[in-house]
Design a protein around this motif. Structure first.
Motif, mmCIF file in Angstrom:
data_model
loop_
_atom_site.group_PDB
_atom_site.id
_atom_site.type_symbol
_atom_site.label_atom_id
_atom_site.label_comp_id
_atom_site.label_asym_id
_atom_site.label_seq_id
_atom_site.Cartn_x
_atom_site.Cartn_y
_atom_site.Cartn_z
ATOM 1 N N ASP A 19 -15.100 -30.073 57.401
ATOM 2 C CA ASP A 19 -15.403 -28.669 57.645
ATOM 3 C C ASP A 19 -14.329 -27.782 57.019
ATOM 4 O O ASP A 19 -13.142 -28.124 57.010
ATOM 5 C CB ASP A 19 -15.492 -28.391 59.140
ATOM 6 C CG ASP A 19 -16.664 -29.112 59.790
ATOM 7 O OD1 ASP A 19 -17.601 -29.461 59.051
ATOM 8 O OD2 ASP A 19 -16.631 -29.326 61.017
ATOM 9 N N HIS A 20 -14.760 -26.636 56.532
ATOM 10 C CA HIS A 20 -13.858 -25.642 55.915
ATOM 11 C C HIS A 20 -13.131 -26.202 54.696
ATOM 12 O O HIS A 20 -12.041 -25.729 54.350
ATOM 13 C CB HIS A 20 -12.822 -25.145 56.933
ATOM 14 C CG HIS A 20 -13.396 -24.652 58.218
ATOM 15 N ND1 HIS A 20 -14.182 -23.522 58.287
ATOM 16 C CD2 HIS A 20 -13.302 -25.151 59.482
ATOM 17 C CE1 HIS A 20 -14.552 -23.318 59.546
ATOM 18 N NE2 HIS A 20 -14.031 -24.291 60.289
ATOM 19 N N ALA A 21 -13.723 -27.202 54.035
ATOM 20 C CA ALA A 21 -13.055 -27.824 52.888
ATOM 21 C C ALA A 21 -12.857 -26.825 51.748
ATOM 22 O O ALA A 21 -11.797 -26.785 51.116
ATOM 23 C CB ALA A 21 -13.864 -29.026 52.401
ATOM 24 N N GLY A 22 -13.878 -25.999 51.481
ATOM 25 C CA GLY A 22 -13.769 -25.024 50.403
ATOM 26 C C GLY A 22 -12.654 -24.023 50.638
ATOM 27 O O GLY A 22 -11.852 -23.740 49.742
ATOM 28 N N GLU A 23 -12.590 -23.483 51.862
ATOM 29 C CA GLU A 23 -11.528 -22.528 52.185
ATOM 30 C C GLU A 23 -10.157 -23.183 52.110
ATOM 31 O O GLU A 23 -9.182 -22.569 51.662
ATOM 32 C CB GLU A 23 -11.761 -21.958 53.582
ATOM 33 C CG GLU A 23 -13.029 -21.133 53.726
ATOM 34 C CD GLU A 23 -13.284 -20.767 55.179
ATOM 35 O OE1 GLU A 23 -13.564 -21.684 55.982
ATOM 36 O OE2 GLU A 23 -13.192 -19.577 55.507
ATOM 37 N N THR A 28 -5.905 -19.116 55.196
ATOM 38 C CA THR A 28 -6.023 -20.344 55.975
ATOM 39 C C THR A 28 -7.358 -20.370 56.704
ATOM 40 O O THR A 28 -7.764 -19.365 57.299
ATOM 41 C CB THR A 28 -4.876 -20.446 56.994
ATOM 42 O OG1 THR A 28 -3.630 -20.377 56.306
ATOM 43 C CG2 THR A 28 -4.950 -21.758 57.763
ATOM 44 N N PRO A 29 -8.090 -21.486 56.670
ATOM 45 C CA PRO A 29 -9.384 -21.561 57.362
ATOM 46 C C PRO A 29 -9.249 -21.189 58.836
ATOM 47 O O PRO A 29 -8.337 -21.624 59.529
ATOM 48 C CB PRO A 29 -9.781 -23.029 57.194
ATOM 49 C CG PRO A 29 -9.095 -23.468 55.948
ATOM 50 C CD PRO A 29 -7.790 -22.724 55.920
ATOM 51 N N GLY A 30 -10.183 -20.366 59.297
ATOM 52 C CA GLY A 30 -10.182 -19.935 60.686
ATOM 53 C C GLY A 30 -9.397 -18.669 60.941
ATOM 54 O O GLY A 30 -9.427 -18.142 62.063
ATOM 55 N N THR A 31 -8.719 -18.144 59.930
ATOM 56 C CA THR A 31 -7.935 -16.922 60.095
ATOM 57 C C THR A 31 -8.813 -15.711 59.822
ATOM 58 O O THR A 31 -9.560 -15.670 58.848
ATOM 59 C CB THR A 31 -6.727 -16.908 59.136
ATOM 60 O OG1 THR A 31 -5.919 -18.053 59.389
ATOM 61 C CG2 THR A 31 -5.895 -15.654 59.337
ATOM 62 N N THR A 32 -8.728 -14.717 60.680
ATOM 63 C CA THR A 32 -9.481 -13.480 60.499
ATOM 64 C C THR A 32 -8.526 -12.358 60.113
ATOM 65 O O THR A 32 -7.410 -12.275 60.607
ATOM 66 C CB THR A 32 -10.220 -13.096 61.791
ATOM 67 O OG1 THR A 32 -9.272 -12.965 62.861
ATOM 68 C CG2 THR A 32 -11.247 -14.156 62.160
#
Length: 253
Positions: free
Chosen positions: A142-146, A215-219
């Protein structure tokens, strides 16, 4: 009887050093010195430790593993990029380099490409190790692209920033200290003192904070690219341009 003429040892028709050959020469310099080789060995040991720790944890996902590996690699690669530039000036071997290739701008570009090429190799290694960690742990991708974008930006940015500081200072200890202190502690601290505590002004001058937005999951409240662009102008373009000019005009002794 006339004296024989002095032979012309410089033939303007002979082409200069090929740029590809120049890049290969600068790439070999990445591991020529004991210092740079020691940094590479230390990086390899740390990446191995992170990989073993991640596999034994059992819960580390691909994006988290890649983030930890690439952040570690980026800082070590920045030091190697610094040494690639400054070692020749401290050891006076830059005289030989500019004798073989008097066009100094070509040498600077070749060094930058060599440093980025090493960063690309390290990125691939980090990618493979992160995949190994996630595969052993049975985690998904999951989130590999980011994660890939974040890791590539982190490595590329820090390598170029270290390279820019090296050009500006032409001194190994000074460039390393400036690389770790100025963009991480000193300038963000000063900005924090003069700006509102609730503002995001530090994000625009602190590379680590700007890069963390990818970073994946960062807003983030806005586009993460704008703060990163400003950081690149402040910490890469400005010192790099000044450093390139200094290399052009500095007297080689």
């Amino acid at each position: 009887m006339t004296a024989p003429g002095v032979p012309n040892l410089i033939d303007p028709q002979v082409p200069g050093v090929r740029f590809g050959s120049l890049v290969r020469v600068e790439s070999r310099k990445l591991t020529d010195s004991r210092g740079a080789l020691g940094v590479l060995i230390a990086l390899g040991v740390l990446l191995l430790i992170i990989t073993i720790t991640g596999m034994s944890n059992g819960t580390i996902a691909f994006d988290s593993a890649l983030s930890a590996l690439s952040a570690t690699a980026a800082n070590f690669l920045a030091i190697i990029a610094i040494m690639l530039v400054t070692a020749e000036w401290s050891q006076r071997s830059v005289v030989s380099t500019f004798t073989l290739e008097p066009r100094r701008e070509r040498v600077v570009v070749a060094k930058a490409l060599a440093a980025l090429a090493l960063g690309a190799v390290a990125f691939v290694v980090c990618l493979l190790l992160a995949w190994l960690i996630s595969a052993v742990n049975g985690e998904t991708m999951d989130h590999a692209g980011e994660a890939l974008v974040s890791a590539a930006l982190y490595i590329g940015f820090l390598v170029l920033m270290g390279f820019a500081f090296a050009l500006l200072l032409l001194n190994t200890p000074g460039a390393i200290v400036a690389f770790f202190i100025l963009p991480t502690l000193l300038v963000p601290l000063l900005v924090g003192l003069v700006s509102d505590q609730d503002s995001d002004a530090q994000t625009w001058v602190t590379p680590s904070m700007a890069l963390d937005q990818f970073t994946p999951g960062t807003t983030s409240s806005g586009s993460p690219w704008l703060p990163l662009l400003v950081c690149a102008l402040v910490w890469i373009v400005l010192p790099g341009a000044l450093g390139a000019y200094r290399v052009q005009v500095s007297e080689v002794k």
